[in-house]
Design a protein around this motif. Sequence first.
Motif, PDB file in Angstrom:
ATOM      1  N   TYR A   1       3.923  12.363   1.350  1.00  0.00           N
ATOM      2  CA  TYR A   1       3.414  12.151   2.827  1.00  0.00           C
ATOM      3  C   TYR A   1       3.937  10.830   3.621  1.00  0.00           C
ATOM      4  O   TYR A   1       4.717  10.225   2.738  1.00  0.00           O
ATOM      5  CB  TYR A   1       1.807  11.424   2.677  1.00  0.00           C
TER       6      TYR A   1
ATOM      7  N   LYS B   1       8.693  10.704  -0.140  1.00  0.00           N
ATOM      8  CA  LYS B   1       7.395  10.960  -0.631  1.00  0.00           C
ATOM      9  C   LYS B   1       6.611  12.222  -0.237  1.00  0.00           C
ATOM     10  O   LYS B   1       7.142  12.909   0.848  1.00  0.00           O
ATOM     11  CB  LYS B   1       6.418   9.604  -0.730  1.00  0.00           C
TER      12      LYS B   1
ATOM     13  N   LEU C   1      -7.419   2.370   3.886  1.00  0.00           N
ATOM     14  CA  LEU C   1      -5.968   3.062   3.927  1.00  0.00           C
ATOM     15  C   LEU C   1      -5.831   3.382   2.442  1.00  0.00           C
ATOM     16  O   LEU C   1      -5.198   4.591   1.874  1.00  0.00           O
ATOM     17  CB  LEU C   1      -5.015   2.285   4.199  1.00  0.00           C
ATOM     18  N   LYS C   2      -6.048   2.227   1.376  1.00  0.00           N
ATOM     19  CA  LYS C   2      -6.111   2.488   0.100  1.00  0.00           C
ATOM     20  C   LYS C   2      -6.913   3.548  -0.438  1.00  0.00           C
ATOM     21  O   LYS C   2      -6.572   4.570  -1.262  1.00  0.00           O
ATOM     22  CB  LYS C   2      -6.575   1.119  -0.688  1.00  0.00           C
TER      23      LYS C   2
ATOM     24  N   LYS D   1      -5.356   6.845   0.440  1.00  0.00           N
ATOM     25  CA  LYS D   1      -4.405   7.146  -0.288  1.00  0.00           C
ATOM     26  C   LYS D   1      -4.793   7.654  -1.707  1.00  0.00           C
ATOM     27  O   LYS D   1      -4.110   8.597  -2.365  1.00  0.00           O
ATOM     28  CB  LYS D   1      -3.420   5.875  -0.642  1.00  0.00           C
ATOM     29  N   ASP D   2      -5.767   7.432  -2.234  1.00  0.00           N
ATOM     30  CA  ASP D   2      -6.427   7.535  -3.773  1.00  0.00           C
ATOM     31  C   ASP D   2      -7.092   8.632  -3.748  1.00  0.00           C
ATOM     32  O   ASP D   2      -7.120   9.515  -4.601  1.00  0.00           O
ATOM     33  CB  ASP D   2      -7.467   6.503  -4.014  1.00  0.00           C
TER      34      ASP D   2
ATOM     35  N   LEU E   1       0.828  -1.274   0.013  1.00  0.00           N
ATOM     36  CA  LEU E   1       0.016  -0.123  -0.007  1.00  0.00           C
ATOM     37  C   LEU E   1       0.835   1.142   0.062  1.00  0.00           C
ATOM     38  O   LEU E   1       0.339   2.438  -0.082  1.00  0.00           O
ATOM     39  CB  LEU E   1      -0.960  -0.079   1.180  1.00  0.00           C
ATOM     40  N   VAL E   2       2.149   1.277   0.218  1.00  0.00           N
ATOM     41  CA  VAL E   2       2.717   2.493   0.201  1.00  0.00           C
ATOM     42  C   VAL E   2       3.968   2.298  -0.786  1.00  0.00           C
ATOM     43  O   VAL E   2       4.204   1.231  -1.425  1.00  0.00           O
ATOM     44  CB  VAL E   2       3.723   2.324   1.701  1.00  0.00           C
ATOM     45  N   ASP E   3       4.666   3.382  -1.097  1.00  0.00           N
ATOM     46  CA  ASP E   3       5.515   3.589  -2.201  1.00  0.00           C
ATOM     47  C   ASP E   3       6.961   3.432  -1.875  1.00  0.00           C
ATOM     48  O   ASP E   3       7.940   3.355  -2.703  1.00  0.00           O
ATOM     49  CB  ASP E   3       5.414   4.981  -2.915  1.00  0.00           C
TER      50      ASP E   3
ATOM     51  N   LEU F   1      -0.305   9.910   9.682  1.00  0.00           N
ATOM     52  CA  LEU F   1       0.111  10.456   8.384  1.00  0.00           C
ATOM     53  C   LEU F   1       0.549  11.848   8.171  1.00  0.00           C
ATOM     54  O   LEU F   1      -0.550  12.654   8.421  1.00  0.00           O
ATOM     55  CB  LEU F   1      -0.996   9.800   7.148  1.00  0.00           C
TER      56      LEU F   1
ATOM     57  N   LEU G   1      -6.986  11.518  -0.948  1.00  0.00           N
ATOM     58  CA  LEU G   1      -6.533  12.377   0.054  1.00  0.00           C
ATOM     59  C   LEU G   1      -6.512  13.863  -0.717  1.00  0.00           C
ATOM     60  O   LEU G   1      -5.608  14.004  -1.559  1.00  0.00           O
ATOM     61  CB  LEU G   1      -5.336  11.887   0.687  1.00  0.00           C
TER      62      LEU G   1
ATOM     63  N   MET H   1       3.909   8.083   6.523  1.00  0.00           N
ATOM     64  CA  MET H   1       3.133   7.232   7.598  1.00  0.00           C
ATOM     65  C   MET H   1       4.264   6.409   8.411  1.00  0.00           C
ATOM     66  O   MET H   1       5.396   5.822   8.049  1.00  0.00           O
ATOM     67  CB  MET H   1       2.318   6.294   6.935  1.00  0.00           C
TER      68      MET H   1
END
Length: 353
Positions: A70, A68, A88-89, A92-93, A20-22, A125, A95, A72
Amino acid sequence: MIVKDEENSIARCLESVHDLVDEIIIVDTGSVDQTKHIARHYTEQIYDFKWVDDFSSARNYSFKLATKQYIMWLDADDVISKPNRKLLKQLKDHLDPVVNSVTMRYLVNIDKSGNPSFIIKRNRLVKSSCQFKWKGAVHEYLEVSGPILHSDISIHHFKNKTDNSTRNLQIYEKQINKGTVFSPRDLFYYANELRRHNELHKAIKYYTLFLNHKVAWKEDKIASCGRLADCYHLLDDQEKEREIIYKSFEYDSPRADFCCRLGNLFLGKNQVNEAIYWYKYASRLTWDKNCMGFYHVPSWTWLPHTKLSICYYKKGDFKKAYKHNKLALEYLPYDSGLINNQKLIKNKLKNLT
């Protein structure tokens, strides 16, 4: 994340969030187990940080490495469940970039049925460009400002090991020996460490010093009253315990956990009518969803009704005892104790007819 010797939990944490994170950044503060080896299955961004008795220093270092929009943060014994992964997904999409910080609910002391004892809101976050900093050597907090979004996302905290170490206490006492002037928050958390290690009289001294600070955060003052009440309870000083519970009402309207504590004191003296008053008061309260304080789940849900059932049973009012036990069961439908109580009270009602 900042970690040390978390081989038993870090994989579970990272497995729940890695897709879920980059980027995943792990800052290790001195592990001697397989923590870093396990973490490498999820990221190559693993950094060493020499421990300097300051959690904020380690966390601020980890934030500096983030690239990035943001950031978390998680601890190794945190887990994001499937429903919360979905939330959370979605966050992220969608926010809004105007948001500086997003709070998430922190679920603590999870029982076998998955119910938490405490829920705490935390800033989880934050926008990188704000360069928010962690403050405090121990029990650190993230100082934020600007637009804050209170999300419905929950982080489950599963403690794998009992921490009986005096590490935090020693950090505070080293600071005292160096002549460090404690902030109000430091006084509060130092008192917490003293209480945890059963130095009750010393804890009372520092809780009192904290409560005398005019600039201290309201929620910490309310929590401090609860911890002070714990100390007096352990010292069997019911008068002081009751006094400090009432003092919590000076900072905000009565909270359900304090009302239940008053009920317990009266019930312990078999003053059933007085106990009923406070349990009823607790059962009618509603929690402010924007509140950043400690939410003691039992006191705001099933506990007042369980206690009211006991009180009415003592008075021989089995109809009301049945009613409140049933209300408690709505929160804990599989609780064997409540189920057995319901059968017992039901039999009493049958005998009356």
